[in-house]
Write an enzyme that holds these catalytic residues in place. Structure first.
Site, mmCIF file in Angstrom:
data_model
loop_
_atom_site.group_PDB
_atom_site.id
_atom_site.type_symbol
_atom_site.label_atom_id
_atom_site.label_comp_id
_atom_site.label_asym_id
_atom_site.label_seq_id
_atom_site.Cartn_x
_atom_site.Cartn_y
_atom_site.Cartn_z
ATOM 1 N N GLY A 14 0.845 -1.191 0.000
ATOM 2 C CA GLY A 14 0.000 0.000 0.000
ATOM 3 C C GLY A 14 0.878 1.239 0.000
ATOM 4 O O GLY A 14 2.074 1.179 -0.342
ATOM 5 N N ALA A 16 2.217 2.948 2.390
ATOM 6 C CA ALA A 16 3.392 2.883 3.277
ATOM 7 C C ALA A 16 4.495 2.036 2.647
ATOM 8 O O ALA A 16 5.662 2.457 2.561
ATOM 9 C CB ALA A 16 2.992 2.320 4.645
ATOM 10 N N ALA A 42 -5.968 -1.630 1.728
ATOM 11 C CA ALA A 42 -6.910 -0.563 2.062
ATOM 12 C C ALA A 42 -6.549 0.748 1.365
ATOM 13 O O ALA A 42 -7.428 1.544 1.030
ATOM 14 C CB ALA A 42 -6.957 -0.369 3.563
ATOM 15 N N ALA A 46 -8.852 4.348 -0.261
ATOM 16 C CA ALA A 46 -8.964 5.615 0.475
ATOM 17 C C ALA A 46 -9.501 6.679 -0.473
ATOM 18 O O ALA A 46 -8.955 6.890 -1.552
ATOM 19 C CB ALA A 46 -7.601 6.013 1.019
ATOM 20 N N GLN A 47 -10.574 7.324 -0.082
ATOM 21 C CA GLN A 47 -11.191 8.300 -0.986
ATOM 22 C C GLN A 47 -10.776 9.728 -0.648
ATOM 23 O O GLN A 47 -10.246 10.459 -1.460
ATOM 24 C CB GLN A 47 -12.721 8.188 -0.891
ATOM 25 C CG GLN A 47 -13.271 6.908 -1.464
ATOM 26 C CD GLN A 47 -14.790 6.837 -1.358
ATOM 27 O OE1 GLN A 47 -15.412 7.698 -0.756
ATOM 28 N NE2 GLN A 47 -15.373 5.821 -1.936
ATOM 29 N N GLY A 49 -8.588 11.841 1.211
ATOM 30 C CA GLY A 49 -7.358 12.545 0.911
ATOM 31 C C GLY A 49 -6.323 12.415 2.011
ATOM 32 O O GLY A 49 -6.343 11.463 2.781
ATOM 33 N N ARG A 280 -15.037 11.084 14.217
ATOM 34 C CA ARG A 280 -15.742 9.880 13.759
ATOM 35 C C ARG A 280 -16.387 9.068 14.866
ATOM 36 O O ARG A 280 -17.438 8.467 14.666
ATOM 37 C CB ARG A 280 -14.753 8.971 13.034
ATOM 38 C CG ARG A 280 -14.456 9.477 11.700
ATOM 39 C CD ARG A 280 -13.684 8.465 10.903
ATOM 40 N NE ARG A 280 -13.404 9.118 9.638
ATOM 41 C CZ ARG A 280 -12.443 8.782 8.821
ATOM 42 N NH1 ARG A 280 -11.653 7.774 9.118
ATOM 43 N NH2 ARG A 280 -12.262 9.431 7.703
ATOM 44 N N HIS A 341 -13.389 0.219 9.691
ATOM 45 C CA HIS A 341 -12.646 1.009 8.710
ATOM 46 C C HIS A 341 -11.149 1.058 8.994
ATOM 47 O O HIS A 341 -10.341 1.022 8.070
ATOM 48 C CB HIS A 341 -13.220 2.423 8.720
ATOM 49 C CG HIS A 341 -12.580 3.383 7.773
ATOM 50 N ND1 HIS A 341 -12.616 3.202 6.409
ATOM 51 C CD2 HIS A 341 -11.889 4.544 7.982
ATOM 52 C CE1 HIS A 341 -11.981 4.217 5.818
ATOM 53 N NE2 HIS A 341 -11.520 5.021 6.751
ATOM 54 N N SER A 381 -4.416 9.117 8.212
ATOM 55 C CA SER A 381 -3.822 7.783 8.048
ATOM 56 C C SER A 381 -2.824 7.741 6.899
ATOM 57 O O SER A 381 -1.706 7.244 7.058
ATOM 58 C CB SER A 381 -4.901 6.731 7.849
ATOM 59 O OG SER A 381 -5.747 7.128 6.795
#
Ligand code: SIN
Length: 562
Positions: A14, A16, A42, A46-47, A49, A280, A341, A381
């Protein structure tokens, strides 16, 4: 002494893993193990940003403060300062790599890229590529990785464990190919970038999230896991019982979307002055309460008032996906539910990604750096992935390809067996049901006891099935069950409600926030570990009896302070 396969072995491809690979590959040889299909991570999904202080109107202290508030007292301030401070340079690095961030169209704006808002942020500081930021970043970095002569990609292996030596150093990893043949990849330094543990739950925001296998691999070598009870549920996943998991980005609320209950009333303003843009944990609990009160099993998210043109400009992916499921978001509200999530807990690391185990590092969602505390703030994240991959790379390049002198203790290859797929799928499904029922947004002591007992039965069933445990899927399932057990234990031992951990038995918050830590020893106490370790011939069975953690912690000045 055998020659290592590479200087640096990275498990996970991903944001990272890809960033780390690119940042070390000019100096060291890299083997990058990533799934054959990108969809399995994942990052790609991610949408919203990446949060960073980019506008001259914003400032570092404000981002630090927002992160600390969202983390509900449990963030490690040093990790927060470190991440936020290094954020702008990390974004510039991405821009230099060619990531196509969405430009600002307002000619009077003072920053060239469009910045959106999300929950918990008191400023516009989310840089994005439309509503598919993860995909844009992964595609751009992957292109560079493919071209780099010093990076060898392996996408034929499922890694199930780490190699070690008699001194307990991490010496690489092993796993199996599609034919259940086992392969070892030795390395001077091994980096876990294997994602979180949302796959422990039934409903998630990504189609195939990991279930914390990487975390357990680290724990098997003696690394501490921290803050496992803080599993984040994104407030708005598309309610689509027949369709695939699909996130509705928090940026929809950032750009003015309203949450409505069954009666069509906004419920957030009465609960929190930040309304739909509260952190959240607050929004997910409020939605959960509305769903419990109602009959439809979801609430509504309405962005239609933004108008067709703006919706198409900001949210083309969401508009297209919802359209394909029969929902025209320019005309009607979107049915949404919270879904698992992000794991705020993980392998405890310092600011360079170093774990308690020599030569083993963890970055991205696998790690617990202290940044997120009890609740991760939106879009921090990917920022953490970038900042810690870059700082880990610097540390590895400075260390060089140093190799311990001890021989590697290779695991015995289990006898080949055809995976009993139906049994494994059934156990995995039951595990997800148990976790979703009892270890979800609202918890209680009796539910956690039920979860513990039911998970134990699943562990026993799996252990009794030698054919199952000898396969890579069996081993990964065992790791998932172990992590589920440790998550329950962490939840049971937190006698307060804080951030993402809300329990009806202890609804108040204790005055002092204390991070939780778990080790493989906790499973030994629960009688879960011996057979498995023996089976893998990890040799260092004493691991579970040794007090591995405390001294390392002090010596390495790890950021998670127990
Ligand atoms: C979202 O777009 O809402 C997800 C971004 C995140 O989890 O930070």
């Amino acid at each position: 002494m055998s020659t290592p396969t590479s200087d640096v072995l990275i498990i996970g491809g991903g944001v990272a893993g890809l960033t780390l690979a690119l940042e070390v590959a000019d100096w060291m040889s890299v083997t990058l193990v990533r799934p054959a299909q990108d969809d399995q991570g994942a990052s790609r999904w991610a949408q919203g940003g990446i949060a960073a202080v980019l506008s001259p109107d914003d400032n570092l202290e404000a981002h630090i403060n927002d992160t600390l508030v969202a983390g509900d007292g449990l963030c490690d301030e040093e990790a927060v300062r470190f991440t936020v401070t290094h954020g702008p340079a990390a974004i510039q690095w991405l821009i230099d790599q060619g990531v196509p961030f969405t430009p600002e169209t307002d000619s009077s704006a003072i920053y060239p890229y469009h910045l959106t808002r999300e929950g918990g942020h008191n400023a516009r500081r989310i840089i994005h590529a439309d509503d598919a930021t993860g995909r844009a970043v992964v595609d751009t970095l992957l292109d560079k990785v493919i071209q780099h002569p010093n990076i060898t990609q392996r996408n034929d292996l499922t890694i199930v464990g780490l190699l070690t030596d008699a001194l307990g150093n991490c010496r690489g990893a092993y796993g199996s190919d599609a034919n259940q043949q086992w392969h070892s990849l030795s390395a001077c330094h091994t980096v876990l970038a294997t994602g979180g543990a949302s796959g422990l739950y039934l409903h998630t925001t990504t189609p195939a999230p990991s279930s914390g296998e990487g975390m357990m691999m680290a724990a098997e070598l003696g690394a501490r896991l921290a803050n496992l009870e803080f599993q984040q549920f994104h407030p708005t996943c598309l309610f689509d019982p027949e369709g695939p998991a699909f996130l509705i980005s928090e940026a929809v609320r950032g750009e003015g979307g309203y949450l409505l209950n069954e009666a069509g009333h906004r419920f957030m303003p009465a609960l929190d002055k930040r309304a739909e843009l509260a952190p959240r944990d607050v929004v997910a609990r409020a939605i959960d309460a509305e769903i419990q009160r109602g009959t439809q099993g979801h609430v509504w998210l309405d962005i239609s008032h933004l108008g067709e043109k703006a919706i198409r400009h900001h949210f083309p992916t969401i508009q297209a996906h919802c359209g394909s499921r029969g929902i025209d978001i320019t005309q009607q509200a979107i049915p949404v539910v919270p879904a698992a999530h992000y794991s705020c807990g993980g392998v405890a690391t310092n600011l360079q990604g170093a774990t308690d185990v020599a030569h083993l590092y963890a970055i991205g969602e696998t790690a617990c750096t202290g940044l997120h505390g009890a609740n991760r703030m939106a879009s921090n994240s990917l920022l953490e992935c970038l900042v810690f991959a870059r700082s880990c790379a610097q540390a590895l390049v400075a260390l060089g390809a140093c190799l311990p002198k001890e021989e590697i203790q290779y695991p015995k290859q289990p006898a080949y067996s055809t995976p009993p797929l139906a049994i494994l799928a059934d156990i995995r499904q039951q595990m997800r049901v148990i976790m979703s029922q009892h270890v979800s947004i609202v918890r209680c002591a009796s539910g956690l006891i039920d979860a513990q007992e039911q998970l134990q039965i699943l562990v026993n069933t799996l252990d009794e099935n030698a054919g199952a445990i000898a396969t890579s899927e069996g081993q990964r399932l065992h790791q998932a069950l172990q992590l589920a057990m440790l998550t329950v234990l962490s939840a049971q031992q937190r006698h307060e409600s804080r951030g993402l951990h809300f329990t009806t038995d202890w609804p108040q918050q204790l005055p002092k926030a204390v991070a939780s830590t778990r080790s493989i020893k906790d499973l030994a106490i629960e009688n879960l570990v011996d057979d498995d370790l023996a089976h893998k011939n990890l040799a260092d069975k004493n691991l579970v009896d040794k007090n591995l953690v405390d001294k390392n912690l002090v010596d390495k000045n790890l950021v998670i302070k127990a």
